[in-house]
Design an enzyme around this catalytic site. Structure first.
Site, PDB file in Angstrom:
ATOM      1  N   HIS A   1       0.844  -1.201   0.000  1.00  0.00           N
ATOM      2  CA  HIS A   1       0.000   0.000   0.000  1.00  0.00           C
ATOM      3  C   HIS A   1       0.886   1.260   0.000  1.00  0.00           C
ATOM      4  O   HIS A   1       0.597   2.220  -0.716  1.00  0.00           O
ATOM      5  CB  HIS A   1      -0.895   0.029   1.239  1.00  0.00           C
TER       6      HIS A   1
ATOM      7  N   SER B   1      -2.154  -8.986   3.396  1.00  0.00           N
ATOM      8  CA  SER B   1      -2.554  -9.118   4.806  1.00  0.00           C
ATOM      9  C   SER B   1      -2.739 -10.600   5.165  1.00  0.00           C
ATOM     10  O   SER B   1      -2.622 -10.984   6.316  1.00  0.00           O
ATOM     11  CB  SER B   1      -3.841  -8.343   5.065  1.00  0.00           C
TER      12      SER B   1
HETATM   13  P1  AMP Z   1      -6.398  -3.982  -0.424  1.00  0.00           P
HETATM   14  O1  AMP Z   1      -6.268  -3.188   0.848  1.00  0.00           O
HETATM   15  O2  AMP Z   1      -5.957  -5.398  -0.289  1.00  0.00           O
HETATM   16  O3  AMP Z   1      -7.754  -3.818  -1.057  1.00  0.00           O
HETATM   17  O4  AMP Z   1      -5.374  -3.340  -1.435  1.00  0.00           O
HETATM   18  C1  AMP Z   1      -5.418  -1.971  -1.756  1.00  0.00           C
HETATM   19  C2  AMP Z   1      -4.524  -1.704  -2.926  1.00  0.00           C
HETATM   20  O5  AMP Z   1      -3.178  -2.055  -2.605  1.00  0.00           O
HETATM   21  C3  AMP Z   1      -4.915  -2.529  -4.157  1.00  0.00           C
HETATM   22  O6  AMP Z   1      -4.803  -1.723  -5.328  1.00  0.00           O
HETATM   23  C4  AMP Z   1      -3.900  -3.633  -4.148  1.00  0.00           C
HETATM   24  O7  AMP Z   1      -3.642  -4.178  -5.425  1.00  0.00           O
HETATM   25  C5  AMP Z   1      -2.679  -2.909  -3.608  1.00  0.00           C
HETATM   26  N1  AMP Z   1      -1.735  -3.875  -3.050  1.00  0.00           N
HETATM   27  C6  AMP Z   1      -1.964  -4.817  -2.108  1.00  0.00           C
HETATM   28  N2  AMP Z   1      -0.872  -5.580  -1.907  1.00  0.00           N
HETATM   29  C7  AMP Z   1       0.082  -5.125  -2.766  1.00  0.00           C
HETATM   30  C8  AMP Z   1       1.425  -5.502  -3.053  1.00  0.00           C
HETATM   31  N3  AMP Z   1       2.027  -6.507  -2.440  1.00  0.00           N
HETATM   32  N4  AMP Z   1       2.098  -4.792  -3.983  1.00  0.00           N
HETATM   33  C9  AMP Z   1       1.500  -3.763  -4.640  1.00  0.00           C
HETATM   34  N5  AMP Z   1       0.235  -3.354  -4.414  1.00  0.00           N
HETATM   35  C10 AMP Z   1      -0.462  -4.022  -3.493  1.00  0.00           C
END
Ligand code: AMP
Length: 284
Positions: A37, A189
Site C-alpha cells: 500500500h 494481509s
Molecule cells: P487492499 O487493501 O488489499 O484492497 O489493497 C489496496 C490496494 O493495494 C490494491 O490496489 C492492491 O492491489 C494494492 N496492493 C496490495 N498488496 C500489494 C502488493 N504486495 N504490492 C502492490 N500493491 C499491493
C-alpha cells in the site's frame, strides 16, 4: 494529515484541492496497510498528487461472511503508516454512509460480465461487482485526477479499467508493481496467517511465475511449468493460467506476444495471489 469519515467532509476536501488547482490522487484500500500500500502512496506523491487514501473494509465484495469478519482491523496502526508515507488525507468512510441498506442487499450496484466472471470471479461470485460498486462510489465522491491500484490484484485492474471505460469516469488509472518480501512472496494481509514453514513453502508461487517468464513458444508449456512447481511444493492450485492482459481470456497455443501469468493457490488453506508479465515467442 487530514482525517475524515463523513462523505460531506471528504467531498469538500477534494473539491477544495481541485479548486486550488492541485490534482487529487485516490488510493483505495481495505486497511491492514503494508509496504505494498505504501508503494501506491509513494507513487501518487511522486506524481505530485495530493494523496487521498481511503480505508474501507467493503463487506459487499466478500462472498464468505467469515472472511469479512476475520479481516484484520488495525485503524491506529494504519493511520501511522499513512502518515509516515506521505498521505495528505485519510478517509475512513462509515458503513452507514457507504452502504446505507447493509446488511440488506444494496439496491444500486455496478454489475459486470466478462473480465469479472473468470479466474477469481469463478470461485468468488459477486466479488468483482462488489469491488466495482465501491470503487465507483469512491471515484464519485473524490473526483480524483488519478487513481492508483496494485498489480498484485491484476484482475481488479482489468475490472476497474472496464468500468472506467464503460461509465466514462474522468480518471487516469495508474498501476504499481507488486511489492514482495525477502522470500519473494507478494505482500498481503493474508501472509500473517501462514506458519513459518508455510511461508517458506509459499515461495513456490513466485517461483512458478518466474518459471513462466522463460522464452517458449506456447502457452500450454508455460501452464505446465507453473503447475509442476506448485504441485511439487504441495500447493492447492485454484488456477494457474496464461491470459490476455485486457480480456483475461486464456491464451491458446497458436498465440504469441505479451500475456500475463496469473496464479491463485492455497497453502494450508490460505489463498495467495500472484502474477507477472510473460512473452510467448512467435513460432518460426
Ligand atoms: P487492499 O487493501 O488489499 O484492497 O489493497 C489496496 C490496494 O493495494 C490494491 O490496489 C492492491 O492491489 C494494492 N496492493 C496490495 N498488496 C500489494 C502488493 N504486495 N504490492 C502492490 N500493491 C499491493
Amino acid at each position: 494529515m487530514e482525517l475524515f469519515s463523513s462523505i460531506a467532509d471528504w467531498r469538500n476536501y477534494a473539491s477544495e484541492v481541485r479548486a486550488s488547482g492541485r490534482r487529487v490522487g485516490l488510493v483505495p484500500t481495505m486497511g491492514a496497510l503494508h509496504e505494498g500500500h505504501a508503494s501506491l502512496f509513494e507513487k501518487a506523491k511522486s506524481n505530485g498528487d495530493v494523496v487521498l487514501a481511503t480505508i474501507f473494509l467493503n463487506p459487499i465484495q466478500f462472498s464468505v461472511k467469515s472472511d469479512y469478519e476475520a479481516y484484520p482491523r488495525v485503524a491506529e496502526a494504519d493511520r501511522a503508516v499513512a502518515l509516515a508515507n506521505g498521505v495528505d488525507c485519510l478517509v475512513e468512510p462509515t458503513l452507514e454512509e457507504m452502504w446505507p441498506d447493509y446488511p440488506e442487499a444494496t439496491p444500486t450496484k455496478v454489475t459486470m460480465k466478462g473480465v469479472s466472471d473468470t479466474l477469481e470471479g469463478e470461485g468468488r461470485p459477486g466479488h468483482f461487482n462488489g469491488v466495482a460498486s465501491v470503487v465507483a462510489k469512491l471515484l464519485t465522491v473524490t473526483g480524483p485526477c488519478r487513481a492508483y491500484f496494485g498489480e498484485k490484484d491484476f484482475q481488479q485492474i482489468a475490472v476497474i479499467r472496464q468500468m472506467v471505460r464503460d461509465l466514462a469516469f474522468d480518471v487516469e488509472i495508474v498501476t504499481c508493481a507488486i511489492k514482495r518480501d525477502a522470500e519473494g512472496l507478494a505482500l498481503s494481509s493474508r501472509n500473517a496467517r501462514l506458519s513459518p514453514e508455510d511461508h517458506t513453502r509459499a515461495k513456490c508461487i513466485s517461483q512458478a511465475i518466474a518459471a513462466a517468464q522463460a522464452e517458449v513458444e506456447c502457452a500450454s508449456e508455460l501452464r505446465h511449468r507453473m503447475r509442476t512447481i506448485l504441485r511439487a511444493a504441495g500447493a492447492e492450485i485454484v488456477y494457474a493460467e496464461i491470459v490476455d492482459n485486457v480480456t483475461l481470456r486464456p491464451a491458446d497455443d497458436s498465440q504469441a506476444g505479451d500475456f500475463r501469468a496469473i496464479i491463485t493457490a492455497k497453502i494450508d488453506g490460505v489463498r495467495l495471489l500472484d502474477n507477472g508479465p510473460v512473452t510467448i515467442k512467435a513460432k518460426n
